[in-house]
Design a protein around this motif. Sequence first.
Motif, PDB file in Angstrom:
ATOM      1  N   ASN A   1     -58.239 -25.779  52.795  1.00 19.98           N
ATOM      2  CA  ASN A   1     -59.230 -25.324  51.812  1.00 19.98           C
ATOM      3  C   ASN A   1     -59.189 -23.795  51.684  1.00 19.98           C
ATOM      4  OD1 ASN A   1     -60.205 -27.973  51.368  1.00 19.98           O
ATOM      5  ND2 ASN A   1     -61.501 -27.819  53.202  1.00 19.98           N
ATOM      6  N   PHE A   2     -59.339 -23.348  50.434  1.00 22.11           N
ATOM      7  CA  PHE A   2     -59.339 -21.912  50.159  1.00 22.11           C
ATOM      8  C   PHE A   2     -60.495 -21.562  49.221  1.00 22.11           C
ATOM      9  CE2 PHE A   2     -54.866 -22.988  50.904  1.00 22.11           C
ATOM     10  CZ  PHE A   2     -54.525 -22.071  51.876  1.00 22.11           C
TER      11      PHE A   2
ATOM     12  N   TYR B   1     -58.897 -16.514  50.131  1.00 19.41           N
ATOM     13  CA  TYR B   1     -59.353 -16.496  51.522  1.00 19.41           C
ATOM     14  C   TYR B   1     -59.266 -17.899  52.100  1.00 19.41           C
ATOM     15  CZ  TYR B   1     -61.364 -11.970  50.287  1.00 19.41           C
ATOM     16  OH  TYR B   1     -61.538 -10.691  49.851  1.00 19.41           O
ATOM     17  N   ASN B   2     -58.795 -17.999  53.370  1.00 14.97           N
ATOM     18  CA  ASN B   2     -58.788 -19.307  54.037  1.00 14.97           C
ATOM     19  C   ASN B   2     -60.151 -19.580  54.642  1.00 14.97           C
ATOM     20  OD1 ASN B   2     -58.945 -17.826  56.410  1.00 14.97           O
ATOM     21  ND2 ASN B   2     -56.754 -18.060  56.880  1.00 14.97           N
ATOM     22  N   ASN B   3     -60.285 -20.725  55.321  1.00 16.84           N
ATOM     23  CA  ASN B   3     -61.600 -21.093  55.861  1.00 16.84           C
ATOM     24  C   ASN B   3     -62.043 -20.230  57.033  1.00 16.84           C
ATOM     25  OD1 ASN B   3     -59.843 -22.057  57.804  1.00 16.84           O
ATOM     26  ND2 ASN B   3     -60.238 -24.229  57.375  1.00 16.84           N
TER      27      ASN B   3
ATOM     28  N   LEU C   1     -57.869 -12.887  54.381  1.00 17.71           N
ATOM     29  CA  LEU C   1     -57.278 -12.682  53.064  1.00 17.71           C
ATOM     30  C   LEU C   1     -55.807 -13.055  53.087  1.00 17.71           C
ATOM     31  CD1 LEU C   1     -57.511 -11.553  50.147  1.00 17.71           C
ATOM     32  CD2 LEU C   1     -56.916  -9.299  51.094  1.00 17.71           C
ATOM     33  N   ILE C   2     -55.398 -13.888  52.157  1.00 13.98           N
ATOM     34  CA  ILE C   2     -54.009 -14.333  52.063  1.00 13.98           C
ATOM     35  C   ILE C   2     -53.275 -13.480  51.043  1.00 13.98           C
ATOM     36  CG2 ILE C   2     -52.476 -16.289  51.682  1.00 13.98           C
ATOM     37  CD1 ILE C   2     -54.464 -16.617  54.029  1.00 13.98           C
ATOM     38  N   HIS C   3     -52.137 -12.922  51.440  1.00 15.42           N
ATOM     39  CA  HIS C   3     -51.351 -12.096  50.531  1.00 15.42           C
ATOM     40  C   HIS C   3     -50.729 -12.948  49.424  1.00 15.42           C
ATOM     41  CE1 HIS C   3     -48.419  -9.180  49.064  1.00 15.42           C
ATOM     42  NE2 HIS C   3     -49.124  -8.252  49.717  1.00 15.42           N
ATOM     43  N   ALA C   4     -50.628 -12.377  48.246  1.00 14.28           N
ATOM     44  CA  ALA C   4     -50.131 -13.131  47.079  1.00 14.28           C
ATOM     45  C   ALA C   4     -48.706 -13.625  47.256  1.00 14.28           C
ATOM     46  CB  ALA C   4     -50.243 -12.256  45.835  1.00 14.28           C
TER      47      ALA C   4
ATOM     48  N   GLU D   1     -48.404 -24.109  43.086  1.00 13.90           N
ATOM     49  CA  GLU D   1     -49.648 -24.751  42.665  1.00 13.90           C
ATOM     50  C   GLU D   1     -50.831 -23.782  42.772  1.00 13.90           C
ATOM     51  OE1 GLU D   1     -50.986 -27.934  45.278  1.00 13.90           O
ATOM     52  OE2 GLU D   1     -49.709 -27.134  46.879  1.00 13.90           O
ATOM     53  N   ILE D   2     -50.828 -22.936  43.802  1.00 14.02           N
ATOM     54  CA  ILE D   2     -51.907 -21.944  43.926  1.00 14.02           C
ATOM     55  C   ILE D   2     -51.776 -20.901  42.818  1.00 14.02           C
ATOM     56  CG2 ILE D   2     -52.822 -20.069  45.364  1.00 14.02           C
ATOM     57  CD1 ILE D   2     -52.286 -21.779  47.811  1.00 14.02           C
ATOM     58  N   LYS D   3     -50.543 -20.500  42.518  1.00 15.74           N
ATOM     59  CA  LYS D   3     -50.330 -19.558  41.425  1.00 15.74           C
ATOM     60  C   LYS D   3     -50.858 -20.121  40.112  1.00 15.74           C
ATOM     61  CE  LYS D   3     -46.275 -17.212  43.373  1.00 15.74           C
ATOM     62  NZ  LYS D   3     -44.828 -16.929  43.192  1.00 15.74           N
TER      63      LYS D   3
END
Length: 252
Positions: free
Chosen positions: A29-30, A57-59, A63-66, A72-74
């Motif tokens: 989950n994000f 952001y993860n649970n 912060l997740i870098h691009a 699918e997230i993009k």
Amino acid sequence: MIFFYTRYELPLAQKFITGKLKNDTEEQNFELYIITPATKFLGLSMGGGLVKLSRLYNNKGELIHARKYSPEIKEEVKQLKKTCKIPYFRLWKGYLIIATLTLIAAIVFGINRKIESKAYSDQNEKLNTALHNLKAGQLYGATFFTDAEGNSINGLPQGWVKIEKIEGDTIFMKRSINVVNDKALFKMEDIESIKPVSENDWNPKVEKINYSLLKDKLADENNTSNDRYDLSYIGSDHDKYSGVAISLKGAE
């Protein structure tokens, strides 16, 4: 130099998504945000909205870098960006506030200048009228270039002069003992508090002033400096100072 500005990120949209990162095999989950960088100066919004950026952001709140985004997230980022509208007015209203305040200040300044100009013009007109009808007993506001003995002085003190009598081309006058030294511009109201109320408030020295030079200036229709009337000493006892002794600036 100190700049009182701050940079911040304005959230435009937020969404919870489930998906995989580029090199992960398991979904997680994000929390996805679309933000735009913005700036505040002295608490006022002063710019932003030039670009839309994602924040994932993860649970754990990390912060997740691009570069770790999966396709699918993009796509989630792309679709969420389409729903965002940048509030340009909110981001740039500081400029509008400053422009409005500047305009108000300019209007107030212009009105004050107009009022002061009118008061100054009235003062000059009253002075001109009084000098065309010069007579004993009149009081005038003046700037002094010398002391009562004809010696040069520091600064340009402001005070009062009184016409004692007029004989031919000579004006006999006294000046006030008290003067004002801290005013750059002459205004009658600035010397009102030191206006002599008894004979003791006048310097006992009677000064002789050249009347003919004053009459010449009053008669000159081309004179453009009628906001001041410079007076010169006459008599051998004032050879110490050959320039302007007193400049009349206003009439009582």
